[in-house]
Scaffold this motif. Structure first.
Motif, PDB file in Angstrom:
ATOM      1  N   TYR A   5       0.789  -1.236   0.000  1.00  0.00           N
ATOM      2  CA  TYR A   5       0.000   0.000   0.000  1.00  0.00           C
ATOM      3  C   TYR A   5       0.821   1.285   0.000  1.00  0.00           C
ATOM      4  N   CYS A   8       1.389   2.205  -3.633  1.00  0.00           N
ATOM      5  CA  CYS A   8       0.240   2.413  -4.542  1.00  0.00           C
ATOM      6  C   CYS A   8      -1.011   2.784  -3.746  1.00  0.00           C
ATOM      7  N   GLN A   9      -0.864   3.715  -2.838  1.00  0.00           N
ATOM      8  CA  GLN A   9      -1.967   4.075  -1.947  1.00  0.00           C
ATOM      9  C   GLN A   9      -3.186   4.595  -2.704  1.00  0.00           C
ATOM     10  N   ALA A  10      -2.994   5.414  -3.718  1.00  0.00           N
ATOM     11  CA  ALA A  10      -4.138   5.966  -4.462  1.00  0.00           C
ATOM     12  C   ALA A  10      -4.903   4.867  -5.189  1.00  0.00           C
ATOM     13  N   GLN A  11      -4.181   3.969  -5.832  1.00  0.00           N
ATOM     14  CA  GLN A  11      -4.832   2.883  -6.559  1.00  0.00           C
ATOM     15  C   GLN A  11      -5.547   1.929  -5.597  1.00  0.00           C
ATOM     16  N   SER A  13      -6.724   2.587  -2.544  1.00  0.00           N
ATOM     17  CA  SER A  13      -7.910   3.195  -1.939  1.00  0.00           C
ATOM     18  C   SER A  13      -9.064   3.277  -2.943  1.00  0.00           C
ATOM     19  N   ALA A  14      -8.759   3.524  -4.212  1.00  0.00           N
ATOM     20  CA  ALA A  14      -9.813   3.543  -5.229  1.00  0.00           C
ATOM     21  C   ALA A  14     -10.436   2.160  -5.366  1.00  0.00           C
ATOM     22  N   TRP A  15      -9.621   1.119  -5.356  1.00  0.00           N
ATOM     23  CA  TRP A  15     -10.136  -0.250  -5.470  1.00  0.00           C
ATOM     24  C   TRP A  15     -10.987  -0.615  -4.255  1.00  0.00           C
ATOM     25  N   ARG A  17     -12.697   1.386  -2.315  1.00  0.00           N
ATOM     26  CA  ARG A  17     -13.986   2.089  -2.422  1.00  0.00           C
ATOM     27  C   ARG A  17     -14.921   1.397  -3.425  1.00  0.00           C
ATOM     28  N   ARG A  18     -14.380   0.944  -4.548  1.00  0.00           N
ATOM     29  CA  ARG A  18     -15.208   0.255  -5.548  1.00  0.00           C
ATOM     30  C   ARG A  18     -15.760  -1.053  -4.998  1.00  0.00           C
ATOM     31  N   GLU A  21     -18.702  -0.811  -2.619  1.00  0.00           N
ATOM     32  CA  GLU A  21     -20.007  -0.510  -3.215  1.00  0.00           C
ATOM     33  C   GLU A  21     -20.817  -1.780  -3.463  1.00  0.00           C
ATOM     34  N   PHE A  51      -7.401   5.953   4.204  1.00  0.00           N
ATOM     35  CA  PHE A  51      -8.227   7.154   4.144  1.00  0.00           C
ATOM     36  C   PHE A  51      -7.968   8.078   5.331  1.00  0.00           C
TER      37      PHE A  51
END
Length: 85
Positions: A5, A8-11, A13-15, A17-18, A21, A51
């Motif tokens: 992490y 690639c923290q941004a990638q 965190s986006a995953w 969040r997806r 859902e 986050f």
């Protein structure tokens, strides 16, 4: 948390969040006894460190030196500059 992490923290965190859902009620994990009950909000809380929030699991202070050494060995010196620590 401490090896992948930080690089690639941004990638990640986006995953997270997806995935959160999705309307799931249990998960099957490769490294835990599975399946076990878990809601999407609990899933998000497990990755709170991505986050800038508290996670449902935080390492003990005596575990951090070993985790930092491992992260630096695997990911290089920049791994320790991540906000995850």
């Amino acid at each position: 948390r401490f090896t992948l992490y930080p690089t690639c923290q941004a990638q990640a965190s986006a995953w997270i969040r997806r995935v959160a859902e999705w309307p799931f009620q249990q998960v099957v994990a490769a490294h835990l006894q599975s399946p076990f009950p878990l809601t999407s909000s609990e899933f998000l809380r497990a990755f709170g460190f991505l986050f800038d929030q508290e996670s449902s699991w935080e390492p003990q202070a005596d575990q951090l030196p070993s985790l930092r050494a491992l992260a630096q060995q695997l990911d290089g010196p920049t791994a320790l500059s991540s906000g995850i620590w």
